[in-house]
Design a protein around this motif. Structure first.
Motif, PDB file in Angstrom:
ATOM      1  N   VAL A   1       0.871  -1.175   0.000  1.00 21.10           N
ATOM      2  CA  VAL A   1       0.000   0.000   0.000  1.00 21.10           C
ATOM      3  C   VAL A   1       0.907   1.224   0.000  1.00 21.10           C
ATOM      4  O   VAL A   1       1.865   1.296   0.768  1.00 21.10           O
ATOM      5  CB  VAL A   1      -0.950   0.006   1.213  1.00 21.10           C
ATOM      6  CG1 VAL A   1      -1.761   1.299   1.261  1.00 21.10           C
ATOM      7  CG2 VAL A   1      -1.882  -1.199   1.171  1.00 21.10           C
ATOM      8  N   GLY A   2       0.586   2.150  -0.886  1.00 20.80           N
ATOM      9  CA  GLY A   2       1.481   3.286  -1.109  1.00 20.80           C
ATOM     10  C   GLY A   2       1.283   4.437  -0.151  1.00 20.80           C
ATOM     11  O   GLY A   2       1.034   5.563  -0.561  1.00 20.80           O
ATOM     12  N   GLY A   3       1.412   4.141   1.129  1.00 23.16           N
ATOM     13  CA  GLY A   3       1.270   5.177   2.144  1.00 23.16           C
ATOM     14  C   GLY A   3      -0.183   5.411   2.486  1.00 23.16           C
ATOM     15  O   GLY A   3      -1.084   5.149   1.684  1.00 23.16           O
ATOM     16  N   ALA A   4      -0.419   5.853   3.711  1.00 19.06           N
ATOM     17  CA  ALA A   4      -1.791   6.102   4.139  1.00 19.06           C
ATOM     18  C   ALA A   4      -1.830   7.278   5.117  1.00 19.06           C
ATOM     19  O   ALA A   4      -2.568   8.229   4.915  1.00 19.06           O
ATOM     20  CB  ALA A   4      -2.384   4.855   4.780  1.00 19.06           C
ATOM     21  N   PHE A   5      -1.070   7.185   6.186  1.00 21.00           N
ATOM     22  CA  PHE A   5      -0.938   8.274   7.161  1.00 21.00           C
ATOM     23  C   PHE A   5      -2.269   8.671   7.782  1.00 21.00           C
ATOM     24  O   PHE A   5      -2.468   9.827   8.152  1.00 21.00           O
ATOM     25  CB  PHE A   5      -0.279   9.502   6.519  1.00 21.00           C
ATOM     26  CG  PHE A   5       0.937   9.181   5.701  1.00 21.00           C
ATOM     27  CD1 PHE A   5       2.120   8.805   6.320  1.00 21.00           C
ATOM     28  CD2 PHE A   5       0.895   9.208   4.325  1.00 21.00           C
ATOM     29  CE1 PHE A   5       3.240   8.489   5.566  1.00 21.00           C
ATOM     30  CE2 PHE A   5       2.003   8.899   3.560  1.00 21.00           C
ATOM     31  CZ  PHE A   5       3.180   8.534   4.186  1.00 21.00           C
ATOM     32  N   GLY A   6      -3.188   7.744   7.852  1.00 18.96           N
ATOM     33  CA  GLY A   6      -4.503   8.050   8.430  1.00 18.96           C
ATOM     34  C   GLY A   6      -5.588   8.178   7.379  1.00 18.96           C
ATOM     35  O   GLY A   6      -6.754   7.911   7.639  1.00 18.96           O
ATOM     36  N   THR A   7      -5.213   8.558   6.157  1.00 19.59           N
ATOM     37  CA  THR A   7      -6.244   8.825   5.151  1.00 19.59           C
ATOM     38  C   THR A   7      -6.978   7.569   4.721  1.00 19.59           C
ATOM     39  O   THR A   7      -8.082   7.653   4.198  1.00 19.59           O
ATOM     40  CB  THR A   7      -5.646   9.465   3.883  1.00 19.59           C
ATOM     41  OG1 THR A   7      -4.743   8.524   3.282  1.00 19.59           O
ATOM     42  CG2 THR A   7      -4.893  10.732   4.195  1.00 19.59           C
ATOM     43  N   LYS A   8      -6.389   6.407   4.935  1.00 21.33           N
ATOM     44  CA  LYS A   8      -7.042   5.180   4.501  1.00 21.33           C
ATOM     45  C   LYS A   8      -7.659   4.431   5.682  1.00 21.33           C
ATOM     46  O   LYS A   8      -7.907   3.232   5.613  1.00 21.33           O
ATOM     47  CB  LYS A   8      -6.049   4.310   3.713  1.00 21.33           C
ATOM     48  CG  LYS A   8      -5.667   4.956   2.368  1.00 21.33           C
ATOM     49  CD  LYS A   8      -4.476   4.326   1.681  1.00 21.33           C
ATOM     50  CE  LYS A   8      -4.143   5.073   0.384  1.00 21.33           C
ATOM     51  NZ  LYS A   8      -2.828   4.715  -0.178  1.00 21.33           N
ATOM     52  N   ALA A   9      -7.861   5.154   6.769  1.00 21.93           N
ATOM     53  CA  ALA A   9      -8.455   4.543   7.958  1.00 21.93           C
ATOM     54  C   ALA A   9      -9.977   4.641   8.026  1.00 21.93           C
ATOM     55  O   ALA A   9     -10.619   3.743   8.559  1.00 21.93           O
ATOM     56  CB  ALA A   9      -7.834   5.148   9.217  1.00 21.93           C
ATOM     57  N   PRO A  10     -10.599   5.679   7.506  1.00 17.95           N
ATOM     58  CA  PRO A  10     -12.061   5.767   7.650  1.00 17.95           C
ATOM     59  C   PRO A  10     -12.797   4.748   6.784  1.00 17.95           C
ATOM     60  O   PRO A  10     -12.209   4.096   5.917  1.00 17.95           O
ATOM     61  CB  PRO A  10     -12.381   7.191   7.156  1.00 17.95           C
ATOM     62  CG  PRO A  10     -11.097   7.932   7.182  1.00 17.95           C
ATOM     63  CD  PRO A  10     -10.037   6.897   6.913  1.00 17.95           C
ATOM     64  N   ILE A  11     -14.074   4.624   7.032  1.00 21.65           N
ATOM     65  CA  ILE A  11     -14.944   3.851   6.145  1.00 21.65           C
ATOM     66  C   ILE A  11     -15.532   4.860   5.157  1.00 21.65           C
ATOM     67  O   ILE A  11     -16.233   5.798   5.552  1.00 21.65           O
ATOM     68  CB  ILE A  11     -16.077   3.154   6.943  1.00 21.65           C
ATOM     69  CG1 ILE A  11     -15.483   2.348   8.114  1.00 21.65           C
ATOM     70  CG2 ILE A  11     -16.927   2.285   6.017  1.00 21.65           C
ATOM     71  CD1 ILE A  11     -14.464   1.293   7.751  1.00 21.65           C
TER      72      ILE A  11
END
Lengths: 182, 791, 296
Positions: free
Chosen positions: B252-262
């Protein structure tokens, strides 16, 4: 390497046949004229190491490839424009058995985290080290302006480039020519 | 390769195991997934900030050759519950109004980018062609882009059925604040603003969903929390749990929190795959991404500090107003970040009396979504910079003000209920002061001033969460805080580790292997890590909030420790010696009897007996060698400290400045891989610099986003940032088995106050203040002018 | 974001062929050179282009080097001259450094490897880098169509935001830059938020000096609307003056006053004037330094 021939064939219906050499292999394919070069590389040639990180602007650099010896952004070109071109993508840089010094540097110095920007980043490093033997830190930073990374803060990437530069500098001319043949 | 046998792996800067595949271009990210017969989804989005949808004409799009389906909001809504189901709504007390949301807008749009129509086509090019043929008729409504305007009683309402525009309102308070302010020698009172900015990982969101009636829905999606998403999809779509399988890609190409919500698109693509019985792929484009995710911060703080003349802060009062946007994302609803920012506002300081009133207001912008330094970024700026302003007003050295207020006793529970487990914040702070050579910088500053050069030094701290225990995590996100891992020895004596979280570049394959190699006396090459597949891995809340080295890895350690007695019993049995199950050492892939080291047996032989040759096992012993453990620390929360310092030079004519040095002193308990920790610090600082200086999600008065490409959303490149020096100052925590704590999440937090205080110090203009982010040359120049004009 | 359907693509190898194609296909056809600005427009579907004519293979557009034209020494830049060449070629760096100053500011390495001067000038983004030095150097642009050719001075070339005198059926072939007079120095600087970004403001100046006195100058400011603006008052102020820091400071003040600047996302008008003052001074100083070096 010998230059390859352009296909220059019009198929009609907005299609065109092109011929390119990618990582030493010749590919001749019919493509829609509107197809971006990056989509050609990823979807037609299944070389998915070249990434797409922005959409319109071509700012992120994740799609950087080496085209006729120069690092360019493959999302800012139509595939048909590459007819007759010699291309290197990350898949042509080195193998796990024989990593290119640039890849080795990124590994040793932890120059990547998520790895998404890394292939494009290494293409720009290739562009730099091909002609610059002992780049300064400022030269390295300038050479990487076209490749955004969100993980590393660039510090380890710069160390990785320095590592690679040292390796390259220690090589014979023949060895250098071999690993910078594009 | 990492084949050298060593007795100890933890603590070594070992190069990463995931790198070879990523370096040769063989990483497999979501955009690299394809399934035969796959169609492509494109989402048509609102071009208005606030409007009623009068009519949607999809007929031309439907007729376009190559279009598979065109889907509008009501149809999707009819197939599911409103998305914000109970399991993805926090329980933080206070007053919450819950917005109703479905994947696509039905009769109203709330922000530019609000999804309206789904187009599914044979190619992504065709899907975009068809998107241009969709005609949507809008009736414009008043647009609210300023939360303070939106709070006013006569403001137009964004949600018709709400009583006002207040998404969430609550108070965090303890102690006698009024008394503290009465007794104070000095009260600092300022309005601070931390603008809308955030993470923007290089890889945007994406998903590939497929469905058949026997196996159900399988969705590959680059989420940080596959298990929670699985639960949410199952509940929202009323699907049996066994018919929902979420798989996060290996890379996964980075997330930093942005890929945590539904997110709405995740439910949308699930519905489409079910409806069409065809695999569907969606990869968010950068424009959609910059319009939708990673927009965080955006808080106003009316901060007051009650201070003694010696510089001790005895009271803190804050009115926090957050611009939550539309608040319609699962788990966070646009208010959990500001809430946590309030809870952590007092940072690393011992402030006994605190009252923070939090108002999270809906506006016509996309919902706040988590970004590294979750909720803390504006508050860290306000709090730590305010301490520098306090020092200036009281004519004290800021170093002394910080030292006076730093938490010194551990564990420490703050007035807002945050538990600081352990550490040496004072020592870390002093280490920074030494590293900066503070006294010498002051001398240099005086020298430089004589030559007309303005040099300044500044610093700030960040006590960042290192995972959150269930005590906080359950109310905050309605999810367990524990870490979960399964350790399984295979037929060949190799060790497979399953983690319930799923990484996005943090290097879990390396660090988890280091941890397990030590526990079982094997090499890292004997270990392989599995994650991401919710049908295989133990339930866990996801990779976020520094959970890894605190919770998840501790669970792996515990799982190994559960296995060790059984391994020893088998060893004793096969060697024909007596054992109490704890008298063997694990080293060099062997189990060695402590009483007589010549009695030893390969782990592989034990695995062979336990799995392939159960007749060799002690009578009655269960076959197999696997254990799952759930780790919960014996404390409500763990934090880790980072102290940042900078030396800058400012041009007073233009406000431009140059960072001459940037130093971070950092504690993560026991670093599992110091090189990886350093990488986290570098990346966190640079994200902080980008957020503090260059990056801004800007909107015009009509709510039109002005930063929809990376030409306007200015993430820093290598040439825009300085070298970053990192000094380790590690104090093992007693609350995890290895003493390790997670690191990475909070690192951007101290950056703005560090830079602001250094700039203020350099300028040395009485009354000069930086009260707003981002800190740009123009904003500094303006502040200089404001300070020069007597008011 | 992907381009709309393109029905045909041609890659002529001669200028004749190209202008015939332009004539034949009318407004449906657009030329593509480096494509660094054009491909984004295609992706945004902001251009109704159904035929793309790729000019990269046309030999006549690839000239590069100094030559004498009617007894005048000029630097001829074919429209396909890449930014990379301008940024790094020894001839440019040593003799026309304002061009390499500006080219180095363009985007990033990849953009400079692919982007061309012709493409940039015809795109005519008011915040782009190359228009300013082209104006400062008093260049002449040669434009060809089926009807024949015409030359246009840089001052007449830009008509507005993303608009130039180049008609649909025409193609910019090359740019002729007069070799600098003795005692001439020129420099360029761009203020931008992050490296590679478009200009908040940019300043380019060429100054011809005799000893410490300014004979003449050409000064342009970019990053302003609708296209780079000439600083005529500043030029007039400097003319004939003995140059001191104080004079340059005054010149920078005039520069900041005379150029109409606007407020946009990147900066306010007020702040642009501050930057003009600061960098006007620096660019003039650098140009004069180069002029003096040239005198030696």
């Amino acid at each position: 390497m010998q230059p390859i021939q352009e296909a220059q064939q019009t198929v009609g219906n907005g299609m065109k046949t092109i011929q390119v050499r990618v990582n030493g292999k010749i590919a001749k394919k019919e493509v829609p004229i509107r197809m971006l070069l990056v989509d050609f590389i990823r979807e037609e040639l299944a070389l998915t190491g070249t990434h797409v990180g922005c959409s319109v602007e071509g700012r992120c650099g994740a799609c950087t490839i080496v085209l006729n010896g120069d690092a360019v952004k493959s999302c800012l070109m139509l595939a048909v424009q590459a007819d007759g071109a010699d291309i290197m993508t990350v898949e042509g840089l080195g193998t796990t058995d024989k990593l290119h010094p640039i890849q080795q540097g990124f590994w040793e110095k932890h120059g990547l985290q998520c790895g998404f920007c890394t292939p494009g980043m290494m293409m720009s490093v290739y562009n730099l080290l091909k002609t610059t033997r002992h780049p300064s830190i400022d030269e390295i930073r300038d050479a990487l302006v076209g490749n955004l990374c969100r993980c590393t803060g660039y510090e380890h990437i710069i160390q990785a480039v320095q590592y690679a530069a040292d390796q390259v500098a220690a090589m014979s001319k023949e060895e250098r020519d071999e690993i910078f043949s594009y | 390769m990492t084949s050298v046998t060593e007795s100890k792996w933890v603590g070594r800067s070992i190069r990463r195991r995931e790198d070879p595949r990523l370096l040769v271009g063989a990483g497999k990210y979501i955009a690299d997934y394809s399934i035969p017969g796959m169609a492509y989804l494109h989402v048509v989005r609102s071009t208005h900030g606030h409007a009623r949808i009068l009519n949607i004409d999809i007929s031309k799009a439907e007729d376009y050759p190559g279009v598979v389906a065109v889907i509008t909001g009501q149809e999707v809504a009819d197939a599911m519950k409103p998305m914000l189901v109970s399991s993805i709504i926090p329980n933080l007390g206070g007053e919450l109004q819950i917005p109703t949301v479905y994947p696509l807008a039905i009769d109203k749009v709330q922000w530019v980018g609000d999804p309206i129509v789904a187009i599914i086509a044979e190619s992504k090019y065709i899907a975009e062609d068809a998107a241009q043929l969709v005609e949507i008729e809008y009736e414009k409504l008043p647009v609210l882009t300023d939360p303070e305007e939106a709070m006013k009683p006569d403001a137009p309402k964004i949600y018709d059925n709400w009583k006002d525009n207040m998404l969430w309102k609550g108070q965090l308070a303890s102690g006698d604040v009024d008394k503290a302010f009465k007794e104070a020698d000095y009260v600092l009172s300022e309005r601070f603003y931390g603008h809308r900015t955030g993470a923007a990982p290089m890889e945007t969101r994406g998903a590939v969903a497929s469905y058949d009636e026997f196996t159900g829905l399988t969705i590959h999606v680059n989420t940080q929390r596959p298990h929670i998403l699985r639960m949410a999809i199952s509940q929202i779509m009323s699907m049996p749990y066994d018919k929902v399988r979420v798989i996060a890609p290996k890379d996964v190409g980075g997330a930093f929190g942005t890929k945590a919500p539904i997110y709405r698109e995740e439910l949308l693509i699930s519905y489409i795959a079910m409806k069409l019985r065809r695999p569907v792929k969606w990869v968010e484009n950068r424009m959609e991404s910059l319009m939708t995710i990673g927009q965080e911060r955006d808080q106003i703080h009316y901060l007051e500090l009650a201070v003694t003349k010696e510089g001790k802060i005895i009271g803190l009062r804050d009115r926090l107003i957050a611009d939550s946007g539309d608040g319609r994302i699962g788990v966070y609803l646009g208010f959990v970040m500001p809430w946590l920012g309030a809870a952590y506002l007092s940072n690393a300081y011992d402030i006994p009396n605190v009252q923070i009133d939090v108002s999270c207001v809906v506006t016509n912008k996309p919902s706040l979504t988590p970004s590294r330094a979750f909720g803390e970024f504006p508050g860290r700026f306000a709090m730590d910079y305010a301490m520098h302003l306090v020092a200036r007003e009281l004519k004290l050295d800021p170093r002394d003000v910080f030292e006076k207020n730093i938490i010194k006793q551990f564990p420490h529970v703050t007035a807002t209920g945050i538990t600081h487990d352990s550490g040496d914040y004072e020592g870390a702070f002093r280490t920074l002061i030494e590293a900066l050579d503070y006294d010498r910088v002051r001398q240099e500053q005086a020298e430089a001033r004589k030559n007309g050069r303005l040099i300044g030094v500044g610093f700030a701290m960040g006590a960042e969460m290192s995972g959150l225990g269930s005590q906080i995590f359950v109310p905050m996100e309605n999810q367990p805080g524990y870490g979960a891992a399964t350790v399984k020895i295979d037929t060949h004596g190799m060790i497979q580790v399953f983690e319930g979280d799923s990484p996005q570049g943090q290097g879990h394959e390396t660090t988890l292997s280091q941890v397990v190699a030590d526990e079982l006396g094997v090499t890292m090459d004997d270990i392989y890590i599995s994650y991401g597949d919710t049908f295989v891995t133990p339930f866990a809340s996801g990779t976020l909030g520094n959970r890894g080295a605190s919770y998840t890895f501790s669970a792996a350690v515990l799982a190994c420790r559960k296995l060790r007695p059984k391994i020893q019993q088998i060893a004793a049995h096969l060697l024909g010696v007596e054992s109490d199950g704890n008298d063997f050492t694990f080293a060099n892939k062997e189990i060695v009897w402590k009483k007589d080291p010549s009695k030893k047996i390969a782990l592989r032989d034990i695995a062979d007996a336990a799995i392939l040759g159960p007749t060799k096992l002690p009578r009655g012993m269960e076959a197999g060698l696997e254990a799952t453990a759930y780790f919960e620390a014996d404390i409500a929360g763990m934090l880790s400290i980072g102290v940042h310092g900078a030396v800058v030079e400012v041009n007073p004519d233009t406000g431009d400045f140059k960072i001459l040095r940037y130093v971070v002193v950092d504690d993560c308990g026991v670093p599992i891989n110091p090189m990886i920790v350093r990488g986290q610090v570098h990346g966190g600082v640079v994200m902080g610099m980008g957020n503090a200086r260059f990056e801004k999600y800007a909107f015009d008065e009509a709510g039109q986003p002005l930063s929809t490409t990376l030409m306007e959303y200015h993430m820093p490149s290598a040439a825009d940032v300085p070298d970053i020096e990192v000094i380790e100052y590690n104090v093992p925590t007693p609350y995890t088995p290895l003493g390790s704590k997670g690191k990475g999440e909070g690192i951007p937090g101290p950056v703005p106050a560090t830079l602001a205080s250094a700039i203020t110090d350099a300028l040395n203009i009485p009354g000069f203040k930086i009260l707003n982010l981002p800190i740009t040359p123009e904003s500094i120049w303006r502040s200089i002018n404001e300070a020069k004009v007597p008011t | 974001m992907y381009p709309a359907t393109i029905t045909d693509y041609m890659a002529p190898t001669t200028l004749d062929e190209c202008i015939q194609l332009l004539e034949q296909h009318g407004s449906q056809a657009k030329l593509i050179a480096g494509g660094q600005s054009f491909v984004p427009l295609l992706k945004l579907r902001m251009t109704d282009t159904s035929i793309v004519i790729d000019i990269n293979r046309i030999i006549e557009l690839q000239e590069f080097g100094e030559k004498n034209i009617s007894q005048k020494r000029i630097l001829r830049l074919g429209a396909l001259t890449k930014h990379k060449t301008l940024a790094t070629h020894p001839l440019v760096v040593s003799k026309y450094p304002i061009l390499s100053d500006a080219a180095k500011f363009i985007g990033d390495v990849q953009v400079r490897n692919r982007g061309t001067i012709g493409g940039s000038l015809v795109h005519a983004d008011p915040a782009a880098d190359l228009p300013v030095p082209i104006l400062v150097l008093d260049s002449t642009l040669r434009i060809v169509s089926r009807e024949g050719e015409r030359t246009v001075s840089a001052d007449d070339f830009f008509l507005g935001i993303m608009m130039t005198v180049v008609e649909q059926n025409e193609i910019l072939v090359n740019i002729d830059i007069p070799a600098p007079l003795p005692g001439t120095g020129a420099a360029y600087y761009k203020c931008c938020a992050v490296y590679g970004d478009f200009a908040i403001i940019s300043v380019g100046a060429s100054v011809t000096m005799t000893d410490d006195s300014c004979d003449s100058s050409r000064i342009y400011v970019g990053g302003v609307y609708p296209s780079p603006q000439r600083a005529v008052q500043t030029e007039a102020f400097l003319q004939g003056k003995a140059i001191t820091d104080d004079i340059l400071q005054q010149a920078a003040d005039i520069l900041a006053d005379e150029i109409p600047v606007e407020t946009d996302m990147r900066a306010t008008a007020e702040y642009r004037r501050i930057l003009l003052k600061e960098h006007g001074f620096k660019v003039l100083s650098k140009a004069i330094k180069r002029a003096k070096e040239d005198n030696i």
